[in-house]
Write an enzyme that holds these catalytic residues in place. Sequence first.
Site, short mmCIF file in Angstrom:
data_model
loop_
_atom_site.label_atom_id
_atom_site.label_comp_id
_atom_site.label_asym_id
_atom_site.label_seq_id
_atom_site.Cartn_x
_atom_site.Cartn_y
_atom_site.Cartn_z
N HIS A 156 37.10 28.28 27.01
CA HIS A 156 37.11 27.50 28.25
C HIS A 156 38.52 27.19 28.74
O HIS A 156 38.71 26.79 29.89
CB HIS A 156 36.35 26.18 28.04
CG HIS A 156 34.88 26.38 27.93
ND1 HIS A 156 34.01 26.18 28.97
CD2 HIS A 156 34.12 26.83 26.90
CE1 HIS A 156 32.79 26.47 28.58
NE2 HIS A 156 32.81 26.86 27.33
N ASP A 364 45.26 24.99 33.69
CA ASP A 364 43.86 24.64 33.47
C ASP A 364 43.04 25.91 33.33
O ASP A 364 43.25 26.86 34.09
CB ASP A 364 43.34 23.83 34.68
CG ASP A 364 42.41 22.69 34.28
OD1 ASP A 364 41.66 22.87 33.31
OD2 ASP A 364 42.46 21.64 34.93
#
Length: 462
Positions: A156, A364
């Site tokens: 992720h 991110d």
Amino acid sequence: MSRLVVVSNRVILPSERIQRAGGLAVAIREALGRSGGLWFGWSGELSETPEPTCQTDTKGKMEFAVFDLTPAEFDGYYNQFANSTLWPLFHYRIGLVKFSRSALQTYLAVNARFAEMLIPHLKPDDTIWIHDYQLLTLAGELRKRGVTNKIGFFLHIPLPGVDTLAVLPGLGTLMRGLAAADLVGFQTERDLQSFKDYVRQEVGGTIGANGTINCFDRTIEAGAFPIGIDTRVFAGLAEKALSKPECQQIKEGLGSRKLLIAIDRLDYSKGIPSRFEACEELLRAHPEHRGQFELVQIASPSRTDVASYRDLRREIDRLSGRINGAFSEVHWAPIRYINRTYPRQSLAGFCRMAAVGVVTPLRDGMNMVAKEYVAAQDPNDPGVLILSRFAGAAAELGSALIVNPFDVDQCADAMHRALVMPLEERQARWRTAMDTITRNDVKAWWTSFTTRLMASQARAAA
Ligand code: GDG
């Protein structure tokens, strides 16, 4: 159809409320609830003497199996190796990396314990899908114990370039464990490319013509599978949220002022200090905006046991105090910094009310908030998304105002531009983004990964 077994660090049992509703927990519950399957992992509880077997539960077609960690396991595996070594390194923050061999050993041992606890629950034709950086070596531990089921892994967070990765002692052990999966998924093409570069340059592996990867004596598959949100559901939540008391209160407080919204876990990867500095620069360079907007920063507490997170909290407290001290009037303060969590629906409402969504992480994996902000907008009067080029979401949301979060002046310019952008331009930019996140929603992500995993043909090298 084989049963899907989802493994993640933390499992949310049916009896628990999803507190800080990470998109992933919501997605797993929703998808497994529909198709059936097992969700396996840590209970969230610590015990000096954990039970040797899992606690189980069921809800509809969904099964749950969880186990406790000891405080020492939790500290070495989660606080230290996962969150003080892997997390900063994978977010390109080498200066924050703390490495200890004993934490690595605990991490590997906890991954082995995940394997041992999971094996009694496995059926021969189950498909296993492992999630995220806490469990990089679980696939290898399962293989060592004779598990031949299909195994997928999804990262992720970003995978950094090979020069950054190479800093990590024990990297080969971690990557060998990862490559025991049949399919390894990343958020973006860039992360996938980092993996291929690592395989070629550090392992002497090769990339097959059809994208297969030969490394550590195996042929596996890898791909980019950008995670999405439940776009329609979030849009519906946002529309209904406006009548909720929290939204009404914000609305009354704002009056005719514009709202800039930022929502993050309180994490140094999210770029909160630079965002505040950009707000300060906006006030300095564009005095006409003074008193005309408020930046509401919701920062939900996160990893409070880790020292660098406590330092960050102090830095943000200081910075917001300094900027507010310099620019506030008796009736107005530019930054409202809120250090708590809110229900998901309230967040959806805040996004809908906000003229600008400020999503400026320094790095991110994806950033779900960027997509949630877009989903929450009123089509007739949509707000403007300011998005960091270093969020995975930027690969899909090119119609946002894309910024380099390290360039405070550029971010301030983008805030100004967003505040004065004409309706037609806002609508055109929003429509493009909304079409993308409607097409690439969480169901599309889930389906594309599991379909590719079921069809994967990984094998030991000939
Ligand atoms: C990791 C990767 C990747 C936030 N505050 C509250 C709250 N949230 C929700 C947001 C959003 C989720 O938490 C945060 O997701 P992000 O994607 O922004 O960030 P991470 O937590 O760092 O997630 C990231 C993600 O995994 C998925 O693959 O995108 O890159 O770092 O949904 O709305 N939810 C509630 N209250 C809050 O106060 N209920």
